[in-house]
Design a protein around this motif. Sequence first.
Motif, PDB file in Angstrom:
ATOM      1  N   GLU A  27       0.832  -1.219   0.000  1.00  0.00           N
ATOM      2  CA  GLU A  27       0.000   0.000   0.000  1.00  0.00           C
ATOM      3  C   GLU A  27       0.861   1.260   0.000  1.00  0.00           C
ATOM      4  O   GLU A  27       0.586   2.215  -0.729  1.00  0.00           O
ATOM      5  CB  GLU A  27      -0.925   0.034   1.230  1.00  0.00           C
ATOM      6  CG  GLU A  27      -2.102  -0.916   1.172  1.00  0.00           C
ATOM      7  CD  GLU A  27      -1.735  -2.349   1.525  1.00  0.00           C
ATOM      8  OE1 GLU A  27      -0.562  -2.601   1.895  1.00  0.00           O
ATOM      9  OE2 GLU A  27      -2.624  -3.225   1.409  1.00  0.00           O
ATOM     10  N   ALA A  31       1.702   3.832  -3.176  1.00  0.00           N
ATOM     11  CA  ALA A  31       1.269   5.231  -3.040  1.00  0.00           C
ATOM     12  C   ALA A  31       2.443   6.173  -3.333  1.00  0.00           C
ATOM     13  O   ALA A  31       2.272   7.203  -4.001  1.00  0.00           O
ATOM     14  CB  ALA A  31       0.719   5.481  -1.639  1.00  0.00           C
ATOM     15  N   THR A 204       1.791   9.176   6.978  1.00  0.00           N
ATOM     16  CA  THR A 204       1.004   9.516   5.781  1.00  0.00           C
ATOM     17  C   THR A 204      -0.281   8.696   5.820  1.00  0.00           C
ATOM     18  O   THR A 204      -0.338   7.657   6.500  1.00  0.00           O
ATOM     19  CB  THR A 204       1.750   9.174   4.466  1.00  0.00           C
ATOM     20  OG1 THR A 204       2.068   7.779   4.465  1.00  0.00           O
ATOM     21  CG2 THR A 204       2.997  10.017   4.292  1.00  0.00           C
ATOM     22  N   LYS A 205      -1.272   9.152   5.082  1.00  0.00           N
ATOM     23  CA  LYS A 205      -2.573   8.457   5.091  1.00  0.00           C
ATOM     24  C   LYS A 205      -2.437   7.004   4.637  1.00  0.00           C
ATOM     25  O   LYS A 205      -3.057   6.115   5.189  1.00  0.00           O
ATOM     26  CB  LYS A 205      -3.563   9.189   4.177  1.00  0.00           C
ATOM     27  CG  LYS A 205      -3.977  10.541   4.719  1.00  0.00           C
ATOM     28  CD  LYS A 205      -5.469  10.813   4.532  1.00  0.00           C
ATOM     29  CE  LYS A 205      -5.938  11.975   5.393  1.00  0.00           C
ATOM     30  NZ  LYS A 205      -5.245  13.257   5.130  1.00  0.00           N
ATOM     31  N   GLU A 206      -1.591   6.788   3.614  1.00  0.00           N
ATOM     32  CA  GLU A 206      -1.548   5.431   3.045  1.00  0.00           C
ATOM     33  C   GLU A 206      -0.680   4.456   3.829  1.00  0.00           C
ATOM     34  O   GLU A 206      -0.756   3.249   3.583  1.00  0.00           O
ATOM     35  CB  GLU A 206      -1.045   5.464   1.603  1.00  0.00           C
ATOM     36  CG  GLU A 206      -1.946   6.198   0.630  1.00  0.00           C
ATOM     37  CD  GLU A 206      -1.555   7.665   0.466  1.00  0.00           C
ATOM     38  OE1 GLU A 206      -0.893   8.207   1.377  1.00  0.00           O
ATOM     39  OE2 GLU A 206      -1.905   8.257  -0.566  1.00  0.00           O
ATOM     40  N   THR A 299      -1.558  12.744   2.464  1.00  0.00           N
ATOM     41  CA  THR A 299      -1.395  11.595   1.572  1.00  0.00           C
ATOM     42  C   THR A 299       0.028  11.677   1.002  1.00  0.00           C
ATOM     43  O   THR A 299       0.676  12.735   1.069  1.00  0.00           O
ATOM     44  CB  THR A 299      -2.383  11.649   0.382  1.00  0.00           C
ATOM     45  OG1 THR A 299      -2.063  12.812  -0.413  1.00  0.00           O
ATOM     46  CG2 THR A 299      -3.825  11.719   0.835  1.00  0.00           C
ATOM     47  N   CYS A 300       0.501  10.589   0.424  1.00  0.00           N
ATOM     48  CA  CYS A 300       1.846  10.604  -0.161  1.00  0.00           C
ATOM     49  C   CYS A 300       1.919  11.611  -1.305  1.00  0.00           C
ATOM     50  O   CYS A 300       2.936  12.286  -1.483  1.00  0.00           O
ATOM     51  CB  CYS A 300       2.233   9.208  -0.644  1.00  0.00           C
ATOM     52  SG  CYS A 300       2.503   8.070   0.722  1.00  0.00           S
ATOM     53  N   GLU A 302       0.139  14.377  -1.601  1.00  0.00           N
ATOM     54  CA  GLU A 302       0.191  15.729  -1.003  1.00  0.00           C
ATOM     55  C   GLU A 302       1.596  16.020  -0.483  1.00  0.00           C
ATOM     56  O   GLU A 302       2.147  17.099  -0.698  1.00  0.00           O
ATOM     57  CB  GLU A 302      -0.811  15.846   0.161  1.00  0.00           C
ATOM     58  CG  GLU A 302      -2.249  16.025  -0.288  1.00  0.00           C
ATOM     59  CD  GLU A 302      -3.273  15.712   0.817  1.00  0.00           C
ATOM     60  OE1 GLU A 302      -4.465  15.851   0.522  1.00  0.00           O
ATOM     61  OE2 GLU A 302      -2.879  15.317   1.943  1.00  0.00           O
TER      62      GLU A 302
END
Length: 324
Positions: A27, A31, A204-206, A299-300, A302
């Motif tokens: 994941e 990303a 990060t989100k991912e 996020t990655c 961003e």
Amino acid sequence: MKTKITELFGIEHPIIQGGMHYVGFAELAAAVSEAGGLGIITGLTQKSPEDLANEIARCREMTDKPFGVNLTFLPTVTSPDYPGYIRAILEGGVTIVETAGRNPQPYLPALKEAGVKVIHKCTSVRHAKKAESIGCDAVSVDGFECGGHPGEDDVPNMILLPRAAEELTIPFVSSGGMADGRSLVASLAMGAEGMNMGTRFIATKEAPVHENVKQAIVAASELDTRLIMRPLRNTERVLTNEAVERLLEKERELGSELGFEDIMEQVVGVYPRIMLEGDMDAGAWSCGMVAGLIHDIPTCAELIGRIMSEAEEIVRGRLEGMLA
Ligand SMILES: Cc1cc2nc3c(=O)[nH]c(=O)nc-3n(C[C@H](O)[C@H](O)[C@H](O)COP(=O)(O)O)c2cc1C
């Protein structure tokens, strides 16, 4: 941005996500690669070569951009099945490998013959030169600030990177303490062709880790890491917590009598409990001083987008302006 590293790996931005135990799953790697950097799956987090083959296949489903696999050569007596992991890498069509830990020389011919590009991560100029001499394509120069294993020389990147630039012919990226556009421009100024980040990519989100881990990084300051296992010459920079303070107390008590068995409880098998279950006091986990510069969980895409625009603003605005 075009550098020797973007050219070598066929990526858009000179930003690499270093291999991280129980963090570098498909994941995150996908990303980072989708965002134009180089994502890396951590080989040994996969329990067998078959599991690594599946992880590579999963990553391939999520991105058609280049990604790599990290192979960490551990100083253990019973060695993991490295030839098996290399087979999984080659059969999975992965063309970039990040090696780390011990000298990767025994495994280089198999990788090089298959056309794999190898970037070796190391913490000293002498090891970087060794990597160059045995045929690595690039190195990741990991300063004393870094999360994980900074080695025993204690040279921070402000010295280590220009020293690497003085000695190396192959391209290198900075690693350790890197978080933003400032890090990237500073790295380029010191001779690097890009940068590698670990801790920053966990928040990060991912990143497929428990939310507690991300929040712990955001909450931490640059004063909150500790160096453990120094007496064993296997130094690791980790985030402080109850288990780490207990471990350090034991190190102080036992001094030169300390053996690995004395601290096993705090370091063996704790990663799944921390990273997957969010049990933040389960044991010691790698984290860089750079936590002090991490204040959000983007996020990655961003994160990488922000780094690149910040870097451009620093070069075209701040620095060029100073010359005018
Ligand atoms: C939680 C964590 C686990 C890591 N695991 C590995 C690993 O298994 N193999 C490896 O080569 N490096 C590992 N590293 C090091 C990173 O790849 C990278 O070199 C380092 O984090 C750079 O420093 P930074 O955290 O200041 O960005 C790990 C780092 C962290 C934070």
